[in-house]
Design a protein around this motif. Structure first.
Motif, PDB file in Angstrom:
ATOM      1  N   HIS A  76       0.819  -1.215   0.000  1.00  0.00           N
ATOM      2  CA  HIS A  76       0.000   0.000   0.000  1.00  0.00           C
ATOM      3  C   HIS A  76       0.856   1.270   0.000  1.00  0.00           C
ATOM      4  CE1 HIS A  76       0.549  -1.137   4.328  1.00  0.00           C
ATOM      5  NE2 HIS A  76       0.883   0.149   4.407  1.00  0.00           N
ATOM      6  N   VAL A  77       2.163   1.111  -0.238  1.00  0.00           N
ATOM      7  CA  VAL A  77       3.070   2.267  -0.216  1.00  0.00           C
ATOM      8  C   VAL A  77       3.467   2.647  -1.634  1.00  0.00           C
ATOM      9  CG1 VAL A  77       5.326   3.135   0.532  1.00  0.00           C
ATOM     10  CG2 VAL A  77       3.921   1.757   2.088  1.00  0.00           C
ATOM     11  N   TYR A  78       3.205   3.900  -1.980  1.00  0.00           N
ATOM     12  CA  TYR A  78       3.570   4.452  -3.281  1.00  0.00           C
ATOM     13  C   TYR A  78       4.953   5.079  -3.176  1.00  0.00           C
ATOM     14  CZ  TYR A  78       3.605   7.928  -7.091  1.00  0.00           C
ATOM     15  OH  TYR A  78       3.939   8.700  -8.174  1.00  0.00           O
ATOM     16  N   CYS A  79       5.810   4.772  -4.153  1.00  0.00           N
ATOM     17  CA  CYS A  79       7.163   5.310  -4.159  1.00  0.00           C
ATOM     18  C   CYS A  79       7.398   6.067  -5.457  1.00  0.00           C
ATOM     19  CB  CYS A  79       8.190   4.182  -4.021  1.00  0.00           C
ATOM     20  SG  CYS A  79       9.910   4.746  -4.055  1.00  0.00           S
ATOM     21  N   CYS A  80       7.942   7.260  -5.339  1.00  0.00           N
ATOM     22  CA  CYS A  80       8.276   8.073  -6.518  1.00  0.00           C
ATOM     23  C   CYS A  80       9.705   8.579  -6.351  1.00  0.00           C
ATOM     24  CB  CYS A  80       7.311   9.244  -6.644  1.00  0.00           C
ATOM     25  SG  CYS A  80       7.636  10.295  -8.078  1.00  0.00           S
ATOM     26  N   ILE A  81      10.529   8.359  -7.365  1.00  0.00           N
ATOM     27  CA  ILE A  81      11.927   8.794  -7.346  1.00  0.00           C
ATOM     28  C   ILE A  81      12.174   9.668  -8.575  1.00  0.00           C
ATOM     29  CG2 ILE A  81      14.346   8.077  -7.362  1.00  0.00           C
ATOM     30  CD1 ILE A  81      13.426   5.411  -6.112  1.00  0.00           C
ATOM     31  N   LYS A  82      12.608  10.901  -8.343  1.00  0.00           N
ATOM     32  CA  LYS A  82      12.868  11.837  -9.438  1.00  0.00           C
ATOM     33  C   LYS A  82      14.053  12.731  -9.089  1.00  0.00           C
ATOM     34  CE  LYS A  82       8.036  12.348 -10.974  1.00  0.00           C
ATOM     35  NZ  LYS A  82       8.110  12.028 -12.394  1.00  0.00           N
ATOM     36  N   GLU A  83      15.025  12.802  -9.988  1.00  0.00           N
ATOM     37  CA  GLU A  83      16.122  13.762  -9.915  1.00  0.00           C
ATOM     38  C   GLU A  83      16.769  13.835  -8.526  1.00  0.00           C
ATOM     39  OE1 GLU A  83      14.645  17.486 -11.339  1.00  0.00           O
ATOM     40  OE2 GLU A  83      14.638  16.819 -13.414  1.00  0.00           O
ATOM     41  N   VAL A  89      20.102   5.824   0.494  1.00  0.00           N
ATOM     42  CA  VAL A  89      18.725   5.413   0.783  1.00  0.00           C
ATOM     43  C   VAL A  89      17.940   5.265  -0.520  1.00  0.00           C
ATOM     44  CG1 VAL A  89      16.545   6.089   1.862  1.00  0.00           C
ATOM     45  CG2 VAL A  89      18.710   6.417   3.096  1.00  0.00           C
ATOM     46  N   ILE A  90      18.136   6.183  -1.447  1.00  0.00           N
ATOM     47  CA  ILE A  90      17.457   6.108  -2.736  1.00  0.00           C
ATOM     48  C   ILE A  90      17.869   4.848  -3.497  1.00  0.00           C
ATOM     49  CG2 ILE A  90      17.254   7.195  -5.012  1.00  0.00           C
ATOM     50  CD1 ILE A  90      17.324   9.907  -3.572  1.00  0.00           C
ATOM     51  N   GLU A  91      19.134   4.494  -3.405  1.00  0.00           N
ATOM     52  CA  GLU A  91      19.616   3.276  -4.056  1.00  0.00           C
ATOM     53  C   GLU A  91      18.926   2.043  -3.457  1.00  0.00           C
ATOM     54  OE1 GLU A  91      23.856   0.958  -4.956  1.00  0.00           O
ATOM     55  OE2 GLU A  91      23.859   2.973  -4.082  1.00  0.00           O
ATOM     56  N   LEU A  92      18.717   2.071  -2.136  1.00  0.00           N
ATOM     57  CA  LEU A  92      18.011   0.977  -1.477  1.00  0.00           C
ATOM     58  C   LEU A  92      16.558   0.896  -1.967  1.00  0.00           C
ATOM     59  CD1 LEU A  92      18.037  -1.237   0.733  1.00  0.00           C
ATOM     60  CD2 LEU A  92      17.354   0.530   2.379  1.00  0.00           C
ATOM     61  N   LEU A  93      15.916   2.036  -2.086  1.00  0.00           N
ATOM     62  CA  LEU A  93      14.530   2.064  -2.572  1.00  0.00           C
ATOM     63  C   LEU A  93      14.445   1.586  -4.021  1.00  0.00           C
ATOM     64  CD1 LEU A  93      13.327   5.471  -1.057  1.00  0.00           C
ATOM     65  CD2 LEU A  93      12.755   3.168  -0.271  1.00  0.00           C
ATOM     66  N   GLN A  94      15.431   1.947  -4.813  1.00  0.00           N
ATOM     67  CA  GLN A  94      15.460   1.481  -6.207  1.00  0.00           C
ATOM     68  C   GLN A  94      15.614  -0.033  -6.279  1.00  0.00           C
ATOM     69  OE1 GLN A  94      18.689   4.021  -7.495  1.00  0.00           O
ATOM     70  NE2 GLN A  94      17.299   5.399  -8.626  1.00  0.00           N
ATOM     71  N   ALA A  95      16.403  -0.588  -5.359  1.00  0.00           N
ATOM     72  CA  ALA A  95      16.575  -2.045  -5.312  1.00  0.00           C
ATOM     73  C   ALA A  95      15.251  -2.733  -4.977  1.00  0.00           C
ATOM     74  CB  ALA A  95      17.642  -2.417  -4.285  1.00  0.00           C
ATOM     75  N   LEU A  96      14.488  -2.140  -4.053  1.00  0.00           N
ATOM     76  CA  LEU A  96      13.192  -2.700  -3.697  1.00  0.00           C
ATOM     77  C   LEU A  96      12.240  -2.730  -4.896  1.00  0.00           C
ATOM     78  CD1 LEU A  96      12.507  -1.038  -0.214  1.00  0.00           C
ATOM     79  CD2 LEU A  96      12.674  -3.488  -0.649  1.00  0.00           C
ATOM     80  N   HIS A  97      12.403  -1.780  -5.801  1.00  0.00           N
ATOM     81  CA  HIS A  97      11.457  -1.651  -6.907  1.00  0.00           C
ATOM     82  C   HIS A  97      11.964  -2.221  -8.221  1.00  0.00           C
ATOM     83  CE1 HIS A  97       9.577   1.120  -4.025  1.00  0.00           C
ATOM     84  NE2 HIS A  97       8.451   0.852  -4.692  1.00  0.00           N
TER      85      HIS A  97
END
Length: 416
Positions: free
Chosen positions: A18-25, A46-54
């Motif tokens: 139920h968690v929406y993730c948005c990564i930009k710039e 932290v962003i790299e970790l989130l990218q790995a999750l997605h």
């Protein structure tokens, strides 16, 4: 953190579905669509970790060791991540096989872009099911001379008076009958009948048999003064009362009294803070339970819009957007999709400020809907232009509305 996990162990870190993730710039946003809680970060690790999750192959789960999670910059992030119920961890020793987290994905079977690329399918398949609401201006003569008459209906649903010397003031019964027959078995859940003074429509008495198949779905829109002339009202209809300023309190009171035993909704159209304040007073004084307040742009009152309409970051994040709404805003305009407006002469629009799609005297409703699905004058207008496309809140924001067109701005927000 020591009670949360052992620094000598390995873990599966997962993100909740139920968690929406948005990564930009170089920035990332996590948004809990159930609670509205959010996390923002610009930390590259932290962003790299989130990218790995997605990553597609990871399916919302990635391997982490306890020592890494206990150290900066992850320790502070993980604490907030758990506290805001964004996800959790699983001890690898207890689950050696990597678990699978079923994350929501955007997959519209009837997405226009997909249909256009498919060899064995066409947009015309069940196209009428996309029509959900129909606004029909059957008569455009009114003697009220409201100050911003030509502005109201271009910004939100409202009655409308045409030019005095304009032809085709009244929709013919032939066009109206044809239109109603075409939507008889459709998905249209709301049929709005509007005009200037709709009660003066020459064929008003002949509407009843035409509308018999749409009981419970018919909304009759009219200026509030039109309800004060001993009209014969029908309990099969829902009445939408247009209340612009300046107004007559005595006539408004008489209008509300005539509608007392019927289903109705009051629509106040306001252009400044003073009118908004008076509107709230009327609502309280007359105990109006069903109402909407519509800000109207006049060309000189943008400060009013900045205060009452434009969103800031806090407004956006506390709006409580569900995941399906976020997905919808990526592919369709949730303000306009599924709606058509037909003027008295048969001219038809997906949104009245955009290009005309056709005229019902010459084209069928199916052809007009197909044309909108191809042309996209309004139904699939999303926030994909600068600066919205570079913003973390791109799809948390409402879809573009008529206000943006009238005011001449890409968006109506204070987010930089």
């Amino acid at each position: 953190m020591s009670g949360m996990f052992d620094i000598n162990k390995n873990y599966w870190l997962y993100i909740a579905p139920h968690v929406y993730c948005c990564i930009k710039e170089g920035k990332a946003l996590l948004y809990n669509t159930q609670s509205g809680a959010n996390i923002e970060t610009e930390n590259s690790d932290v962003i790299e970790l989130l990218q790995a999750l997605h990553k597609r192959e990871n399916l919302g789960v990635t391997f982490c060791n306890g020592k890494m999670l206990a150290e900066a910059p992850f320790s502070e992030f993980i604490t907030e991540y758990f506290r805001k119920e964004m996800g959790g961890i699983i001890d690898v020793s207890q689950m050696p096989e990597k678990p699978i987290q079923l994350l929501p994905i955007l997959n519209l079977q009837n997405d226009v872009d997909n249909l256009q690329m498919a060899d064995d399918r066409c947009i015309g398949e069940n196209v009428l099911q996309n029509l959900l609401e129909l606004n029909v201006y059957i008569y455009n003569i009114c003697n009220q001379n409201c100050t911003y008459c030509k502005s109201y209906y271009r910004q939100c649903l409202c009655c409308y008076s045409g030019e005095k010397d304009h032809q085709n003031h009244s929709m013919t019964l032939q066009i109206l009958s044809s239109l109603l027959s075409q939507i008889k078995y459709s998905a249209v859940g709301k049929l709005n009948l509007l005009g200037g003074d709709i009660f003066e429509y020459p064929h008003y008495k002949e509407l009843m048999p035409l509308l018999s198949d749409f009981k419970g779905r018919i909304h009759i829109w009219n200026h509030y003064t039109g309800f004060t002339k001993h009209r014969v009202l029908n309990d099969n209809f829902i009445y939408d009362v247009a209340i612009p300023y300046p107004l007559s309190e005595s006539l408004l009171s008489e209008c509300l009294l005539s509608l007392n035993s019927l289903k109705y909704k009051a629509h106040f159209y306001v252009t400044c803070t003073e009118e908004y304040g008076k509107c709230i007073e009327f609502i309280d004084k007359y105990r109006i339970s069903a109402y909407s307040i519509h800000p109207i742009y006049t060309g000189t009152n943008f400060i009013f819009f900045e205060d009452y309409v434009c969103l800031n970051k806090e407004d956006i994040l506390r709006s409580g957007v569900l995941f399906n709404r976020i997905f919808a805003r990526q592919k369709m305009n949730t303000n306009h999709f599924g709606k058509l407006t037909v003027l008295a002469n048969g001219d038809t629009y997906a949104e009245v400020n955009t290009k005309k799609l056709g005229n019902l005297q010459n084209e069928g409703l199916l052809d007009i809907i197909n044309l909108e699905m191809h042309m996209n004058t309004a139904w699939r207008a999303v926030r994909d232009d600068v600066p919205c496309r570079d913003c973390l809140y791109q799809y948390l924001c409402p879809s573009p509305s008529a206000y943006e067109k009238i005011i001449g701005r890409i968006n109506l927000c204070h987010v930089k």
